[in-house]
Design a protein around this motif. Structure first.
Motif, mmCIF file in Angstrom:
data_model
loop_
_atom_site.group_PDB
_atom_site.id
_atom_site.type_symbol
_atom_site.label_atom_id
_atom_site.label_comp_id
_atom_site.label_asym_id
_atom_site.label_seq_id
_atom_site.Cartn_x
_atom_site.Cartn_y
_atom_site.Cartn_z
ATOM 1 N N MET A 62 30.823 55.334 -22.251
ATOM 2 C CA MET A 62 31.709 56.291 -22.911
ATOM 3 C C MET A 62 32.158 57.374 -21.934
ATOM 4 S SD MET A 62 29.368 56.490 -26.350
ATOM 5 C CE MET A 62 30.329 57.672 -27.292
ATOM 6 N N CYS A 63 31.204 57.902 -21.186
ATOM 7 C CA CYS A 63 31.530 58.955 -20.230
ATOM 8 C C CYS A 63 32.364 58.421 -19.067
ATOM 9 C CB CYS A 63 30.249 59.605 -19.711
ATOM 10 S SG CYS A 63 29.392 60.604 -20.960
ATOM 11 N N ASN A 64 32.037 57.213 -18.592
ATOM 12 C CA ASN A 64 32.842 56.607 -17.527
ATOM 13 C C ASN A 64 34.302 56.520 -17.947
ATOM 14 O OD1 ASN A 64 30.559 56.250 -15.969
ATOM 15 N ND2 ASN A 64 30.403 54.052 -16.334
ATOM 16 N N GLY A 65 34.532 56.017 -19.154
ATOM 17 C CA GLY A 65 35.893 55.847 -19.623
ATOM 18 C C GLY A 65 36.649 57.158 -19.713
ATOM 19 N N LEU A 66 36.006 58.185 -20.233
ATOM 20 C CA LEU A 66 36.655 59.495 -20.368
ATOM 21 C C LEU A 66 36.941 60.115 -19.002
ATOM 22 C CD1 LEU A 66 34.582 60.921 -23.353
ATOM 23 C CD2 LEU A 66 37.022 60.354 -23.389
ATOM 24 N N ILE A 67 35.983 60.029 -18.100
ATOM 25 C CA ILE A 67 36.160 60.617 -16.763
ATOM 26 C C ILE A 67 37.267 59.889 -16.007
ATOM 27 C CG2 ILE A 67 35.041 60.934 -14.520
ATOM 28 C CD1 ILE A 67 32.405 61.405 -16.124
ATOM 29 N N GLU A 68 37.294 58.566 -16.095
ATOM 30 C CA GLU A 68 38.352 57.807 -15.418
ATOM 31 C C GLU A 68 39.735 58.167 -15.961
ATOM 32 O OE1 GLU A 68 36.995 53.865 -16.118
ATOM 33 O OE2 GLU A 68 35.285 54.086 -14.749
ATOM 34 N N ALA A 69 39.786 58.610 -17.216
ATOM 35 C CA ALA A 69 41.059 59.011 -17.821
ATOM 36 C C ALA A 69 41.384 60.479 -17.556
ATOM 37 C CB ALA A 69 41.034 58.750 -19.322
ATOM 38 N N GLY A 70 40.536 61.155 -16.769
ATOM 39 C CA GLY A 70 40.846 62.514 -16.346
ATOM 40 C C GLY A 70 40.051 63.612 -17.010
ATOM 41 N N ALA A 71 39.191 63.262 -17.968
ATOM 42 C CA ALA A 71 38.409 64.285 -18.664
ATOM 43 C C ALA A 71 37.379 64.913 -17.725
ATOM 44 C CB ALA A 71 37.719 63.684 -19.882
ATOM 45 N N THR A 72 37.008 66.149 -18.022
ATOM 46 C CA THR A 72 36.036 66.897 -17.231
ATOM 47 C C THR A 72 34.731 67.015 -18.007
ATOM 48 O OG1 THR A 72 37.786 68.183 -16.152
ATOM 49 C CG2 THR A 72 35.552 69.098 -16.105
ATOM 50 N N LEU A 73 33.669 66.419 -17.480
ATOM 51 C CA LEU A 73 32.356 66.489 -18.111
ATOM 52 C C LEU A 73 31.683 67.796 -17.697
ATOM 53 C CD1 LEU A 73 29.935 65.320 -19.657
ATOM 54 C CD2 LEU A 73 29.325 64.055 -17.575
ATOM 55 N N LYS A 74 31.384 68.660 -18.676
ATOM 56 C CA LYS A 74 30.823 69.975 -18.364
ATOM 57 C C LYS A 74 29.354 70.099 -18.738
ATOM 58 C CE LYS A 74 31.594 74.955 -18.939
ATOM 59 N NZ LYS A 74 32.446 76.008 -19.556
ATOM 60 N N TRP A 75 28.959 69.564 -19.900
ATOM 61 C CA TRP A 75 27.616 69.787 -20.407
ATOM 62 C C TRP A 75 26.929 68.476 -20.789
ATOM 63 C CZ3 TRP A 75 25.628 74.541 -20.034
ATOM 64 C CH2 TRP A 75 26.469 75.653 -20.097
ATOM 65 N N VAL A 76 25.601 68.508 -20.798
ATOM 66 C CA VAL A 76 24.799 67.445 -21.378
ATOM 67 C C VAL A 76 23.626 68.082 -22.106
ATOM 68 C CG1 VAL A 76 23.400 67.129 -19.278
ATOM 69 C CG2 VAL A 76 23.540 65.282 -20.976
ATOM 70 N N TYR A 77 23.263 67.480 -23.239
ATOM 71 C CA TYR A 77 22.068 67.934 -23.947
ATOM 72 C C TYR A 77 21.359 66.754 -24.591
ATOM 73 C CZ TYR A 77 18.781 69.725 -27.269
ATOM 74 O OH TYR A 77 17.604 69.947 -27.951
ATOM 75 N N ASP A 78 20.052 66.748 -24.467
ATOM 76 C CA ASP A 78 19.172 65.849 -25.199
ATOM 77 C C ASP A 78 17.790 66.493 -25.192
ATOM 78 O OD1 ASP A 78 19.122 62.687 -26.143
ATOM 79 O OD2 ASP A 78 17.161 63.402 -25.443
ATOM 80 N N PRO A 79 17.035 66.378 -26.277
ATOM 81 C CA PRO A 79 15.693 66.980 -26.282
ATOM 82 C C PRO A 79 14.711 66.319 -25.330
ATOM 83 C CG PRO A 79 16.096 65.726 -28.304
ATOM 84 C CD PRO A 79 17.404 65.830 -27.592
ATOM 85 N N ASP A 80 15.023 65.122 -24.855
ATOM 86 C CA ASP A 80 14.144 64.402 -23.940
ATOM 87 C C ASP A 80 14.563 64.703 -22.494
ATOM 88 O OD1 ASP A 80 12.796 62.595 -22.319
ATOM 89 O OD2 ASP A 80 13.052 60.904 -23.691
ATOM 90 N N PRO A 81 13.747 65.445 -21.748
ATOM 91 C CA PRO A 81 14.134 65.817 -20.375
ATOM 92 C C PRO A 81 14.289 64.622 -19.444
ATOM 93 C CG PRO A 81 11.847 66.456 -20.822
ATOM 94 C CD PRO A 81 12.448 66.045 -22.123
ATOM 95 N N GLU A 82 13.571 63.532 -19.703
ATOM 96 C CA GLU A 82 13.711 62.357 -18.853
ATOM 97 C C GLU A 82 15.089 61.717 -19.010
ATOM 98 O OE1 GLU A 82 11.717 61.173 -16.436
ATOM 99 O OE2 GLU A 82 10.661 63.070 -16.795
ATOM 100 N N LYS A 83 15.585 61.670 -20.239
ATOM 101 C CA LYS A 83 16.932 61.140 -20.460
ATOM 102 C C LYS A 83 17.972 62.021 -19.779
ATOM 103 C CE LYS A 83 16.238 58.698 -24.877
ATOM 104 N NZ LYS A 83 14.853 59.048 -25.221
ATOM 105 N N VAL A 84 17.774 63.330 -19.858
ATOM 106 C CA VAL A 84 18.703 64.262 -19.214
ATOM 107 C C VAL A 84 18.665 64.098 -17.700
ATOM 108 C CG1 VAL A 84 19.207 66.704 -18.807
ATOM 109 C CG2 VAL A 84 18.609 65.918 -21.111
ATOM 110 N N LYS A 85 17.473 63.960 -17.140
ATOM 111 C CA LYS A 85 17.331 63.788 -15.698
ATOM 112 C C LYS A 85 18.075 62.549 -15.217
ATOM 113 C CE LYS A 85 13.784 63.268 -12.099
ATOM 114 N NZ LYS A 85 12.313 63.178 -11.838
ATOM 115 N N LYS A 86 17.922 61.450 -15.937
ATOM 116 C CA LYS A 86 18.617 60.216 -15.575
ATOM 117 C C LYS A 86 20.127 60.405 -15.660
ATOM 118 C CE LYS A 86 19.269 55.409 -17.056
ATOM 119 N NZ LYS A 86 18.924 54.390 -18.085
ATOM 120 N N PHE A 87 20.580 61.077 -16.710
ATOM 121 C CA PHE A 87 22.011 61.291 -16.914
ATOM 122 C C PHE A 87 22.592 62.143 -15.785
ATOM 123 C CE2 PHE A 87 25.733 63.398 -18.663
ATOM 124 C CZ PHE A 87 26.378 62.382 -19.350
#
Length: 357
Positions: free
Chosen positions: A39-64
């Motif tokens: 989902m993020c790949n598609g949006l970024i390739e279309a020009g969108a700017t990814l600013k934030w990420v949130y998840d309660p699991d720090p390991e998922k955030v670290k990977k992201f």
């Protein structure tokens, strides 16, 4: 792109920006399913700017963040939603929790882009529909097996050009590989919604799209657990039949039985029967040919084979961005997204009832 299992399948395409950097800012929240990367790949390739990420699991955030270092880590979903620059929030949470996040996002004045299945009950559907009506925000759905597959996009173009006449029947096969390390929620029907609601959602959305139906009804459905006795609340096989308001019919089968010998996570195929020919889409592999995204066309002009990987692109994401900015519906109408979701739930309800009789 990882091909071992569908949960980590995240297509990468060519940049086709429709906006300038910073013109369309989005955030990612709820990282339970690997589709968030596609989902993020598609949006970024279309020009969108990814600013934030949130998840309660720090390991998922670290990977992201390791994949998207430009993303700032929010300390809560509330702080992410408080940023007025953010126009859209993409999420791939546990299916049972996706609707609740969407309601929160829309209440904050943002558009919502969720992984399929977007919801798992008619009650959630009614709540989402009501919130869209109240807020005027979008509840967009990542039906990736059509939107993020070049052969499926190309087949849609052929249909729109009249290459096979009017599509009167679809025959879909959606096999998946279970892989290893799936989370506990993956095996709990109350959490993932059931196989027809989950991976069957791709097939139902495609039926509506290719047959040009805005309404349909389920006429048969079943779901089984053939080979997972250790997970009694799981379903590893399902199929269903639908008939559209224009008379076109569709049948699909989905399962979790992809063998290890296949070069990718699933031999996804879709056959479209038209009044003047037919199309077969071989999405992720054309077995023994070491190719993906191959479209076969047979019509009155002859027999044709189109290998289209890397040639078509993924127009949905740019269209979605422009829809959010201009309040249009060129990527997918809200009615279409919700109708597909409704039919997935109804198919699963039918199958659940059959299991009880």
């Amino acid at each position: 792109m990882k091909n071992k299992d569908g949960m980590n399948y995240a297509p990468v395409g060519k940049p086709q920006p429709v906006v300038q950097p910073g013109e369309f800012v989005f955030a990612a929240a709820a990282l339970d399913h690997g589709h968030i990367y596609g989902m993020c790949n598609g949006l970024i390739e279309a020009g969108a700017t990814l600013k934030w990420v949130y998840d309660p699991d720090p390991e998922k955030v670290k990977k992201f963040v390791s994949q998207y270092p430009q993303a700032q880590v929010a300390d809560s979903i509330a702080s992410l939603l408080a940023d007025e620059q953010v126009k859209l929030v993409s999420g791939a949470g546990i299916p049972a929790e996706r609707c609740a996040l969407g309601l929160q996002v829309m209440d904050a004045g943002k558009d919502y882009f969720t992984d399929k299945a977007p919801l798992i009950s008619l009650e959630q559907l009614a709540a989402a529909q009501q919130k869209v009506e109240q807020t005027g925000r979008k509840y967009a759905v990542y039906y990736s097996e059509r939107l993020h597959v070049e052969s499926a996009v190309f087949a849609g173009q052929l249909v729109q050009q009249g290459a096979i006449g009017r599509v009167v029947q679809t025959l879909g096969m959606g096999p998946h590989r279970e892989g290893e390390g799936r989370p506990d929620w993956f095996y709990d029907r109350k959490q993932f919604g059931g196989i027809l609601c989950d991976i069957g959602s791709h097939q139902i959305e495609q039926f509506l799209f290719y047959t040009a139906n805005d309404n349909a009804r389920v006429i048969a459905a079943q779901a089984k657990n053939f080979n997972h006795p250790q997970h009694p609340n799981f379903e590893d096989f399902g199929d269903a039949m639908l008939v559209g308001s224009n008379g076109a019919t569709g049948y699909f089968r989905c399962d979790w039985f992809t063998p290890e010998g296949l070069s990718t996570w699933g031999d996804g195929r879709l056959t479209l029967l038209g009044t003047e020919g037919y199309i077969e889409i071989r999405k992720y592999v054309d077995i023994t040919h070491q190719e993906q995204d191959v479209v076969y066309l047979v019509n009155n002009a002859g027999e044709f084979r189109y290998p289209v990987a890397g040639q078509v692109g993924f127009p949905y994401f740019g269209q979605l961005i422009l829809d959010c900015l201009n309040r249009t519906e060129n990527s997918m109408t809200q009615a279409h997204a919700f109708k597909a979701a409704e039919l997935c739930v109804r198919a699963q309800m039918w199958a659940n009832q059959n299991q009880l009789t």
